[in-house]
Design a protein around this motif. Structure first.
Motif, short mmCIF file in Angstrom:
data_model
loop_
_atom_site.label_atom_id
_atom_site.label_comp_id
_atom_site.label_asym_id
_atom_site.label_seq_id
_atom_site.Cartn_x
_atom_site.Cartn_y
_atom_site.Cartn_z
N MET A 65 0.83 -1.21 0.00
CA MET A 65 0.00 0.00 0.00
C MET A 65 0.86 1.26 0.00
O MET A 65 0.54 2.25 -0.68
CB MET A 65 -0.93 -0.01 1.21
CG MET A 65 -1.96 -1.14 1.17
SD MET A 65 -3.03 -1.20 2.64
CE MET A 65 -4.17 0.14 2.27
N VAL A 66 1.96 1.23 0.73
CA VAL A 66 2.90 2.36 0.73
C VAL A 66 3.46 2.58 -0.67
O VAL A 66 3.58 3.72 -1.13
CB VAL A 66 4.03 2.13 1.75
CG1 VAL A 66 5.15 3.15 1.56
CG2 VAL A 66 3.49 2.21 3.18
N GLU A 67 3.78 1.48 -1.36
CA GLU A 67 4.33 1.60 -2.72
C GLU A 67 3.33 2.22 -3.68
O GLU A 67 3.70 3.00 -4.55
CB GLU A 67 4.76 0.22 -3.23
CG GLU A 67 6.02 -0.32 -2.56
CD GLU A 67 7.18 0.64 -2.72
OE1 GLU A 67 7.72 0.76 -3.83
OE2 GLU A 67 7.54 1.31 -1.72
N TRP A 68 2.06 1.89 -3.54
CA TRP A 68 1.04 2.50 -4.40
C TRP A 68 0.95 4.01 -4.14
O TRP A 68 0.65 4.79 -5.05
CB TRP A 68 -0.33 1.85 -4.15
CG TRP A 68 -0.52 0.60 -4.94
CD1 TRP A 68 -0.32 -0.69 -4.52
CD2 TRP A 68 -0.97 0.50 -6.30
NE1 TRP A 68 -0.60 -1.57 -5.53
CE2 TRP A 68 -1.01 -0.88 -6.64
CE3 TRP A 68 -1.33 1.43 -7.27
CZ2 TRP A 68 -1.39 -1.33 -7.90
CZ3 TRP A 68 -1.73 0.98 -8.52
CH2 TRP A 68 -1.75 -0.38 -8.83
N GLY A 69 1.24 4.42 -2.92
CA GLY A 69 1.21 5.85 -2.60
C GLY A 69 2.38 6.60 -3.18
O GLY A 69 2.21 7.63 -3.84
N ARG A 94 -3.98 8.71 -3.40
CA ARG A 94 -4.40 9.13 -2.07
C ARG A 94 -4.82 7.90 -1.27
O ARG A 94 -5.06 6.83 -1.84
CB ARG A 94 -5.57 10.11 -2.18
CG ARG A 94 -5.24 11.36 -3.00
CD ARG A 94 -6.49 12.19 -3.24
NE ARG A 94 -6.20 13.43 -3.96
CZ ARG A 94 -6.23 13.56 -5.28
NH1 ARG A 94 -6.54 12.50 -6.04
NH2 ARG A 94 -5.95 14.71 -5.86
N ALA A 95 -4.95 8.06 0.05
CA ALA A 95 -5.26 6.92 0.92
C ALA A 95 -6.54 6.22 0.49
O ALA A 95 -6.59 4.99 0.39
CB ALA A 95 -5.36 7.39 2.37
N HIS A 96 -7.61 7.00 0.23
CA HIS A 96 -8.88 6.37 -0.12
C HIS A 96 -8.82 5.72 -1.49
O HIS A 96 -9.55 4.76 -1.78
CB HIS A 96 -10.04 7.37 -0.02
CG HIS A 96 -10.10 8.37 -1.12
ND1 HIS A 96 -9.29 9.47 -1.18
CD2 HIS A 96 -10.89 8.43 -2.23
CE1 HIS A 96 -9.58 10.19 -2.25
NE2 HIS A 96 -10.52 9.58 -2.92
N SER A 116 -3.82 4.93 7.43
CA SER A 116 -3.18 6.15 7.90
C SER A 116 -2.66 5.98 9.33
O SER A 116 -1.53 6.38 9.64
CB SER A 116 -4.17 7.32 7.83
OG SER A 116 -3.59 8.51 8.30
N ASN A 117 -3.47 5.37 10.18
CA ASN A 117 -3.05 5.17 11.57
C ASN A 117 -1.87 4.21 11.68
O ASN A 117 -0.99 4.39 12.53
CB ASN A 117 -4.24 4.62 12.39
CG ASN A 117 -5.32 5.66 12.60
OD1 ASN A 117 -5.07 6.86 12.50
ND2 ASN A 117 -6.53 5.21 12.87
N GLN A 118 -1.85 3.20 10.82
CA GLN A 118 -0.74 2.25 10.84
C GLN A 118 0.57 2.93 10.46
O GLN A 118 1.61 2.70 11.10
CB GLN A 118 -1.03 1.09 9.88
CG GLN A 118 -2.09 0.13 10.39
CD GLN A 118 -2.51 -0.87 9.35
OE1 GLN A 118 -2.12 -0.79 8.17
NE2 GLN A 118 -3.31 -1.85 9.75
N LEU A 119 0.53 3.78 9.43
CA LEU A 119 1.75 4.48 9.02
C LEU A 119 2.20 5.44 10.10
O LEU A 119 3.41 5.54 10.40
CB LEU A 119 1.52 5.22 7.70
CG LEU A 119 2.73 5.95 7.12
CD1 LEU A 119 3.90 4.99 6.92
CD2 LEU A 119 2.40 6.63 5.80
N TRP A 171 3.95 10.64 6.48
CA TRP A 171 2.50 10.47 6.65
C TRP A 171 1.92 10.00 5.32
O TRP A 171 2.57 10.07 4.28
CB TRP A 171 1.87 11.76 7.14
CG TRP A 171 1.76 12.89 6.16
CD1 TRP A 171 0.63 13.34 5.57
CD2 TRP A 171 2.82 13.75 5.67
NE1 TRP A 171 0.90 14.42 4.75
CE2 TRP A 171 2.23 14.69 4.79
CE3 TRP A 171 4.20 13.80 5.87
CZ2 TRP A 171 2.97 15.66 4.12
CZ3 TRP A 171 4.94 14.77 5.21
CH2 TRP A 171 4.33 15.68 4.35
N VAL A 172 0.70 9.50 5.35
CA VAL A 172 0.12 8.87 4.16
C VAL A 172 0.05 9.82 2.97
O VAL A 172 0.50 9.48 1.88
CB VAL A 172 -1.28 8.28 4.47
CG1 VAL A 172 -2.00 7.93 3.18
CG2 VAL A 172 -1.15 7.02 5.32
#
Length: 374
Positions: A185-189, A195-197, A296-299, A319-320
């Motif tokens: 998920m981080v890589e997709w960001g 965006r997170a959603h 977001s909370n995990q990151l 941050w995300v």
């Protein structure tokens, strides 16, 4: 103190709304006025906007609860609003931009209350009202909103790749499967600027077949995917590296499938039906699509852990949405170095799916700050 909860489903005018936000008091009673307000705005606002306004209005209602059980507006005026703004600022030092946003939400809520006769002579555009506001093209604003907006915090540096790698190296999840999901998920960001959603909304159907991916990797070509869930609900087509897509497909066929089997078995034992969601990233707790706030909370938790372990400093913030900042900043840097491109900002605007090139000012400032610190 007031708090936010979410109804599984609210049906209004024949339309179903999932995870609809509600504001409740300590006795778990719904604040009906805010519910009417959110329902009245449901067509105008995106889901993200609705959740943001909910948090802001909840803060306001909490303050009223401290002052009177009925949460009345009788004592509110310009002086009260200024004191409230100072209190928010003291609670969130260095976050003047947040103060401005919260005040703007409160002003909008109170103005709606005035227009719908839930209060009288409290807020309006003339001096007869206790709180005077000014018309804008998008509604109304207040001098305090403008003031705190101008005092906004200086731009942050987009999280550097080495900071992100440090966060990823922190031991956080007990399960290797969760670690793989989080890293992906981080890589997709940071590689695609999602965006997170948008990351949480990625569906299995959007991922190309393995044959197509392997061919694109051999030919060093990007694959393109269609985004159906975006900011402003505008459809977009973005290039994605074959390697990232292959990692995602591996996750779907391995860790994700194992998780789905687990929930199907549990449902069978309980004689219940379990229908797997279409989304790629699913929760190991509920078996449903992972929520953007969870991601977001995990990151944030991992960044705080890196901070506590002395591996990062307060200035090395990850941050995300910062992952998207990293993507946009890198694109703007790279494109600005290409002499044959006349307007790098316009090209970057298209790649980052922004509506206006002026939005890129924050990334230009980020590049300047990076250069100063290099």
């Amino acid at each position: 103190m007031a708090y936010v909860d979410y109804a599984d489903e609210v049906i209004f005018a024949g339309k179903s709304h999932k995870k609809f936000p509600l504001i409740l008091n300590n006795e778990h009673i719904i604040n009906r006025l805010t519910l009417k307000y959110f329902l009245s705005q449901r067509v105008l606002w995106s889901e993200g906007t609705l959740h943001t306004y909910t948090k802001h209005v909840c803060d306001f209602i909490s303050q009223l609860e401290l002052e009177n059980k009925e949460c009345s507006f009788d004592h509110i005026d310009e002086y009260w609003l200024e004191a409230y703004a100072n209190q928010i600022s003291n609670r969130n030092p260095g976050s003047e931009g947040y103060v401005s946003q919260l005040l703007s939400s409160v002003i909008d809520f109170l103005f709606w209350c005035e227009n719908n006769n839930y209060c009288k002579n409290l807020i309006g555009v003339t001096s007869k009202f206790k709180i005077k506001v000014f018309q804008t093209k998008n509604g109304v604003t207040h001098n305090l909103v403008k003031y705190y907006n101008k005092q906004g915090a200086s731009p942050k540096i987009a999280p550097r790749d080495e900071w992100i790698e440090t966060v990823l190296s922190e031991e956080y999840f007990k399960s290797e499967d969760l670690e793989i999901r989080f890293n992906l998920m981080v890589e997709w960001g940071r590689r695609c600027g999602l965006r997170a959603h948008e990351i949480c909304a990625l569906s299995v159907d959007q991922i190309p077949s393995r044959e197509t991916l392997e061919q694109n990797i051999i030919e060093k070509n990007n694959s393109f995917i269609e985004l159906s869930v975006t900011k402003g609900k505008k459809k977009a087509r973005i290039p994605v590296s074959g390697i990232l897509l292959k990692k995602t497909l591996d996750y779907i066929e391995s860790e994700r499938n194992q998780l789905i089997k687990k929930f199907k078995n549990e449902a069978r034992l309980q004689r219940k039906a379990y229908i797997p969601p279409q989304q790629v990233f699913i929760s190991s707790t509920t078996g449903q699509a992972l929520h953007r706030r969870t991601f977001s909370n995990q990151l944030r938790s991992r960044w705080l852990q890196a901070l506590e372990n002395g591996n990062l400093t307060q200035d090395q913030y990850v941050w995300v949405h910062g992952l998207r900042h990293r993507f946009a900043t890198d694109k703007l840097k790279k494109i600005s170095q290409l002499k044959h491109i006349r307007d790098p900002r316009e090209v970057t605007k298209t790649l980052t799916r922004h509506s206006h090139s002026s939005t890129l000012d924050i990334y230009t400032a980020s590049i300047h700050l990076e250069d100063m610190n290099d």
